[in-house]
Design a protein around this motif. Structure first.
Motif, mmCIF file in Angstrom:
data_model
loop_
_atom_site.group_PDB
_atom_site.id
_atom_site.type_symbol
_atom_site.label_atom_id
_atom_site.label_comp_id
_atom_site.label_asym_id
_atom_site.label_seq_id
_atom_site.Cartn_x
_atom_site.Cartn_y
_atom_site.Cartn_z
ATOM 1 N N ALA A 67 -38.121 5.621 -29.826
ATOM 2 C CA ALA A 67 -38.645 5.680 -28.675
ATOM 3 C C ALA A 67 -38.196 4.796 -27.292
ATOM 4 N N ASP A 68 -37.837 3.496 -27.866
ATOM 5 C CA ASP A 68 -37.480 2.507 -27.233
ATOM 6 C C ASP A 68 -35.843 3.034 -26.467
ATOM 7 N N GLY A 69 -35.216 3.513 -27.406
ATOM 8 C CA GLY A 69 -33.901 4.015 -26.972
ATOM 9 C C GLY A 69 -33.880 5.025 -25.632
ATOM 10 N N LEU A 70 -35.044 5.706 -25.382
ATOM 11 C CA LEU A 70 -35.253 6.489 -24.293
ATOM 12 C C LEU A 70 -35.688 5.727 -23.009
ATOM 13 N N ALA A 71 -36.250 4.620 -23.430
ATOM 14 C CA ALA A 71 -36.885 3.724 -22.190
ATOM 15 C C ALA A 71 -36.070 3.308 -20.933
ATOM 16 N N GLY A 72 -36.401 3.764 -19.803
ATOM 17 C CA GLY A 72 -35.501 3.190 -18.790
ATOM 18 C C GLY A 72 -34.279 4.225 -18.289
ATOM 19 N N LEU A 73 -34.329 5.336 -19.062
ATOM 20 C CA LEU A 73 -33.189 6.386 -18.817
ATOM 21 C C LEU A 73 -34.046 7.453 -17.793
ATOM 22 N N THR A 74 -32.997 7.870 -16.937
ATOM 23 C CA THR A 74 -33.264 8.925 -16.056
ATOM 24 C C THR A 74 -33.469 10.253 -17.134
ATOM 25 N N ASP A 75 -34.027 11.312 -16.693
ATOM 26 C CA ASP A 75 -34.154 12.514 -17.144
ATOM 27 C C ASP A 75 -32.640 13.199 -17.457
ATOM 28 N N ALA A 76 -31.821 12.988 -16.554
ATOM 29 C CA ALA A 76 -30.551 13.448 -16.461
ATOM 30 C C ALA A 76 -29.926 12.661 -17.710
ATOM 31 N N ARG A 112 -34.520 23.287 -33.475
ATOM 32 C CA ARG A 112 -32.926 23.763 -33.523
ATOM 33 C C ARG A 112 -33.107 25.259 -32.901
ATOM 34 N N VAL A 113 -31.935 25.259 -32.088
ATOM 35 C CA VAL A 113 -31.590 26.825 -31.518
ATOM 36 C C VAL A 113 -30.240 27.072 -31.689
ATOM 37 N N ASP A 114 -29.858 28.342 -32.408
ATOM 38 C CA ASP A 114 -28.571 28.629 -32.833
ATOM 39 C C ASP A 114 -27.878 27.343 -33.651
ATOM 40 N N GLY A 115 -28.690 26.656 -34.376
ATOM 41 C CA GLY A 115 -28.155 25.765 -35.573
ATOM 42 C C GLY A 115 -27.938 24.276 -34.731
ATOM 43 N N ARG A 116 -28.327 24.122 -33.428
ATOM 44 C CA ARG A 116 -28.134 23.133 -32.585
ATOM 45 C C ARG A 116 -29.492 22.605 -32.161
ATOM 46 N N TRP A 117 -29.768 21.025 -32.139
ATOM 47 C CA TRP A 117 -30.815 20.633 -31.830
ATOM 48 C C TRP A 117 -31.136 21.027 -30.349
ATOM 49 N N HIS A 118 -32.286 21.008 -29.970
ATOM 50 C CA HIS A 118 -32.633 21.875 -28.528
ATOM 51 C C HIS A 118 -34.150 21.194 -27.957
ATOM 52 N N VAL A 119 -34.018 21.024 -26.751
ATOM 53 C CA VAL A 119 -35.318 20.791 -26.086
ATOM 54 C C VAL A 119 -35.341 21.373 -24.924
ATOM 55 N N GLY A 120 -36.315 22.043 -24.690
ATOM 56 C CA GLY A 120 -36.211 23.294 -23.393
ATOM 57 C C GLY A 120 -36.282 22.325 -22.326
ATOM 58 N N PRO A 121 -35.872 22.935 -21.058
ATOM 59 C CA PRO A 121 -35.896 22.219 -19.493
ATOM 60 C C PRO A 121 -37.490 21.883 -19.225
ATOM 61 N N ASP A 122 -38.259 22.766 -19.663
ATOM 62 C CA ASP A 122 -39.806 22.550 -19.394
ATOM 63 C C ASP A 122 -40.443 21.324 -20.279
ATOM 64 N N GLU A 123 -40.004 20.909 -21.450
ATOM 65 C CA GLU A 123 -40.340 19.548 -22.088
ATOM 66 C C GLU A 123 -39.870 18.330 -21.569
ATOM 67 N N THR A 124 -40.646 17.540 -20.954
ATOM 68 C CA THR A 124 -40.527 16.257 -20.613
ATOM 69 C C THR A 124 -39.973 15.213 -21.734
ATOM 70 N N VAL A 125 -39.400 14.184 -20.989
ATOM 71 C CA VAL A 125 -38.937 13.123 -22.020
ATOM 72 C C VAL A 125 -40.297 12.447 -22.486
ATOM 73 N N ALA A 126 -41.216 12.408 -21.702
ATOM 74 C CA ALA A 126 -42.494 11.635 -21.986
ATOM 75 C C ALA A 126 -43.340 12.639 -23.031
ATOM 76 N N ASP A 127 -43.205 13.880 -23.037
ATOM 77 C CA ASP A 127 -44.009 14.947 -24.039
ATOM 78 C C ASP A 127 -43.247 14.719 -25.266
ATOM 79 N N VAL A 128 -41.842 14.723 -25.304
ATOM 80 C CA VAL A 128 -41.194 14.498 -26.524
ATOM 81 C C VAL A 128 -41.553 13.294 -27.265
ATOM 82 N N VAL A 129 -41.538 12.170 -26.532
ATOM 83 C CA VAL A 129 -41.904 10.801 -27.189
ATOM 84 C C VAL A 129 -43.217 10.814 -27.654
#
Length: 169
Positions: free
Chosen positions: A30-39, A83-100
């Motif tokens: 979780a800390d590995g995402l701290a401070g990153l922009t969404d992009a 996974r979508v088509d065998g690859r990890w996936h996060v939809g564009p409507d899912e925020t980083v905060a929601d995932v964490v």
């Protein structure tokens, strides 16, 4: 990182030992995402094509697959939904905060599961496991989940260093 690396001590409380290390690695990723922009959190930095936020979502689903669907045998919607088509996936409507937040909710559920079962208890039948002879114990599942967290925490450390130079543990 918010938590210090746990050190093995004289305790014989093996369930607490597993949970301490799982909590540590869950917070490390979780800390590995701290401070990153969404992009940045959604940017691919390695040839295999995954992004930091996808890795976090994968870990959330992995923990649920092994403990809720696997150990408890509870039905879960779309156990492979990371996974979508065998690859990890996060939809564009899912925020980083929601995932964490989902990662942390999964950790709370794991704590509840471990608190209510003995380590030598076999996984239930009917969820992930259907063969009585092949179902793992809670201890084996926790060991697997812990190694998966540790492995991916290292992957995320490298990707974070590639993004902005920040190094992990």
């Amino acid at each position: 990182m918010s938590l210090p690396l746990p050190e093995p001590g004289p305790s014989s409380d093996v369930p607490a030992f597993f949970l301490t290390y799982l909590d540590f690695y869950r917070e490390a990723v979780a800390d590995g995402l701290a401070g990153l922009t969404d992009a940045q959190a959604r940017s691919v930095r390695v040839p295999s094509g995954w992004t930091p936020v996808e890795l976090i979502r994968h870990l959330t689903f992995m923990e649920r697959r092994w403990l809720v669907w696997g150990f408890l045998g509870e039905p879960v919607p779309d156990p492979w939904g990371d996974r979508v088509d065998g690859r990890w996936h996060v939809g564009p409507d899912e925020t980083v905060a929601d995932v964490v937040a989902a990662l942390r909710r999964g950790g709370a559920r794991t704590r509840s599961i471990v608190g209510g079962a003995a380590l030598d208890s076999p996984a239930a039948l009917g969820g992930r496991f259907t063969d009585p002879a092949a179902r793992p114990t809670l201890a084996a599942i926790l060991f697997h989940v812990l190694q998966e967290y540790a492995r991916h925490a290292g992957h995320l450390d490298v990707v974070r260093e590639l993004i902005d130079g920040r190094t992990g543990e």
